[in-house]
Motif scaffolding. Structure first.
Motif, mmCIF file in Angstrom:
data_model
loop_
_atom_site.group_PDB
_atom_site.id
_atom_site.type_symbol
_atom_site.label_atom_id
_atom_site.label_comp_id
_atom_site.label_asym_id
_atom_site.label_seq_id
_atom_site.Cartn_x
_atom_site.Cartn_y
_atom_site.Cartn_z
ATOM 1 N N HIS A 11 0.816 -1.198 0.000
ATOM 2 C CA HIS A 11 0.000 0.000 0.000
ATOM 3 C C HIS A 11 0.856 1.257 0.000
ATOM 4 C CE1 HIS A 11 -3.341 -2.715 1.027
ATOM 5 N NE2 HIS A 11 -4.137 -1.714 0.680
ATOM 6 N N VAL A 12 1.960 1.250 0.749
ATOM 7 C CA VAL A 12 2.846 2.407 0.790
ATOM 8 C C VAL A 12 3.512 2.611 -0.567
ATOM 9 C CG1 VAL A 12 4.907 3.391 1.857
ATOM 10 C CG2 VAL A 12 3.236 2.180 3.259
ATOM 11 N N VAL A 13 3.908 1.524 -1.214
ATOM 12 C CA VAL A 13 4.486 1.608 -2.559
ATOM 13 C C VAL A 13 3.487 2.239 -3.521
ATOM 14 C CG1 VAL A 13 5.276 0.275 -4.546
ATOM 15 C CG2 VAL A 13 6.111 -0.296 -2.250
ATOM 16 N N TYR A 18 1.540 6.699 -6.938
ATOM 17 C CA TYR A 18 0.490 7.539 -7.508
ATOM 18 C C TYR A 18 0.577 8.986 -7.038
ATOM 19 C CZ TYR A 18 -1.342 3.212 -9.313
ATOM 20 O OH TYR A 18 -1.470 2.026 -10.004
ATOM 21 N N VAL A 19 1.071 9.215 -5.826
ATOM 22 C CA VAL A 19 1.333 10.585 -5.413
ATOM 23 C C VAL A 19 2.448 11.174 -6.270
ATOM 24 C CG1 VAL A 19 2.251 12.028 -3.553
ATOM 25 C CG2 VAL A 19 0.479 10.355 -3.062
ATOM 26 N N CYS A 175 8.436 12.725 0.893
ATOM 27 C CA CYS A 175 9.850 12.602 1.246
ATOM 28 C C CYS A 175 10.041 11.510 2.302
ATOM 29 C CB CYS A 175 10.384 13.939 1.775
ATOM 30 S SG CYS A 175 10.731 15.183 0.518
ATOM 31 N N PHE A 176 9.153 11.476 3.283
ATOM 32 C CA PHE A 176 9.243 10.468 4.341
ATOM 33 C C PHE A 176 8.837 9.089 3.819
ATOM 34 C CE2 PHE A 176 8.708 14.493 6.573
ATOM 35 C CZ PHE A 176 9.724 14.416 7.517
ATOM 36 N N VAL A 177 7.812 9.064 2.974
ATOM 37 C CA VAL A 177 7.370 7.786 2.404
ATOM 38 C C VAL A 177 8.467 7.182 1.539
ATOM 39 C CG1 VAL A 177 5.720 6.707 0.831
ATOM 40 C CG2 VAL A 177 4.933 8.418 2.479
#
Length: 406
Positions: A11-13, A18-19, A175-177
């Motif tokens: 999900h984070v990927v 997409y962001v 940036c954190f993700v």
């Protein structure tokens, strides 16, 4: 448990992917224009020297600042007015004055076609006029237009500013993700994390592209975060930046919190010389209180909507060497201090914010840092484009896999 972790990472990927795609075009435009704007003043003068180099010889005597303002005011009247006195006059260099339209009747204002003039300080002659908000493809308008695109995509009203503010906020969070996604799954941590900082140029085009995107983001992570969050400061200061930073740092907001008058002040009780004298006394009191020294005066401005004079000087607490940003507000009728602005030396929230702004706009550390910001803008473009290329490659691979299964 492992399945849950994998699902969470997937999900984070997807979020990062997409962001990133949503931001890509905006980041490329902002980074490319920002790269050029690192040399904003130099480029502006190179393109339009007639606006910045006085026609008179540098050896000619300079006019008194108040006399100069009066001459400029005569030339723009009755349609326009000059609500500033330039105190830092320099031989051979023009003085820049903001010009505002005068009322032309009940509820209306003259249309000037410009909002600033460039004046020979030796004669008072207006050498050029410019509208900073105009969209025109001329040498004189090139840098203002470039800045307008950088800050708001040159969209009308506040919509471009808000849009890029949201993009900047997403960039800050991403940036954190993005950094978290580079963390290794196993132990020991550092040896397994080391490959994420490297680019394997000989491992094929796709691997080199992926490594360039990932390693570039890691090596520049702190600087990217600085520019992302400072962009939020410029575009979403009140709704986002100030409340968040206020949780951690104390602020002095007196410069921004002087309320609007019911009606603009058309004839303040303090004229320009009297306001200058009152402002100098207030500035000296603040210098004694804070512990700084005034190097030179910069300008005195009248804000008619709030009914205050703003007095700006260059001091030992300034960050920029070429302009004074130490400032104080005084009531336009009484001369009572109403607010202050300290680039450094005040509450930590103001100091941190001012440093962020100065670093973002390449206003400190001279030419080497300007070059760094220029290169950084190019790097952001590369990191963004390589991210899109990685997505395209994986998208094609997924489509091919589905076709084979079918």
């Amino acid at each position: 448990m492992t399945g849950v972790r994998r699902l969470g990472r997937a999900h984070v990927v997807a979020l990062h992917r997409y962001v990133g795609l949503l931001m890509a075009a905006f980041l490329v435009v902002a980074a490319a224009t920002g790269s050029v704007l690192a040399f904003r003043d130099e480029l502006d003068e190179w393109l339009a020297p007639e606006l910045f180099v006085a026609r008179s010889a540098a050896s000619a005597p300079l006019l008194d600042p108040f006399a100069l303002r009066a001459r400029v005011a005569q030339q723009v009247a009755p349609q326009g007015r000059v609500d500033a006195v330039v105190l830092d006059l320099r031989p051979g260099r023009t003085a820049r004055f903001p010009v505002a339209p005068n009322p032309d009747g009940p509820g209306g204002f003259y249309r000037l076609g410009y909002d600033e003039v460039f004046v020979d300080p030796h004669t008072g002659e207006i050498q050029g006029r410019r509208a900073r908000e105009a969209i025109a493809f001329t040498a004189q308008q090139a840098v203002p237009l470039l800045y307008k695109v950088h800050h708001s995509l040159a969209l009308p009203g506040i919509w471009g500013t808000l849009l890029l503010g949201v993009i900047s906020l997403l960039w800050t969070l991403d940036c954190f993700v993005g950094a978290w996604l580079t963390f290794p799954k196993g132990r020991p941590f550092l040896p397994r994390w080391k490959p994420a900082w490297q680019v394997k140029w000989r491992a094929g085009a796709h691997r080199a592209t992926l490594d360039l995107h990932r390693a570039g983001g890691l090596w520049l992570w702190a600087v990217l975060l600085l520019f992302a969050w400072s962009s939020v400061m410029f575009n979403l200061r009140e709704p986002v930046f100030r409340p968040v930073m206020g949780v951690v740092f104390p602020f002095d907001d007196s410069w921004r919190t002087v309320p609007l008058r019911p009606k603009p002040v058309l004839a303040p009780r303090l004229d320009w010389p009297a306001a200058h004298a009152a402002a100098r006394r207030a500035m000296q009191d603040m210098a004694t209180e804070v512990g700084f020294t005034v190097d030179r005066e910069d300008r005195l401005q009248l804000d008619r909507r709030r009914g205050v004079y703003a007095y700006l000087v260059h001091s030992t607490v300034d960050l920029r060497s070429d302009a004074g940003n130490t400032a104080i507000l005084i009531d336009a009728d009484t001369g009572v201090p109403m607010g202050r602005w300290l680039p450094t030396g005040g509450p930590s929230g103001n100091t941190v914010s001012n440093w962020m702004g100065a670093l973002h706009m390449a206003q400190v550390f001279g030419r080497p840092y300007q070059v760094f910001v220029f290169v950084l803008g190019i790097a952001v473009v590369v990191i963004t484009i390589t991210g899109v290329m990685v997505w395209q490659k994986k998208r094609r691979a997924r489509a091919l896999s589905r076709a084979r299964r079918a």
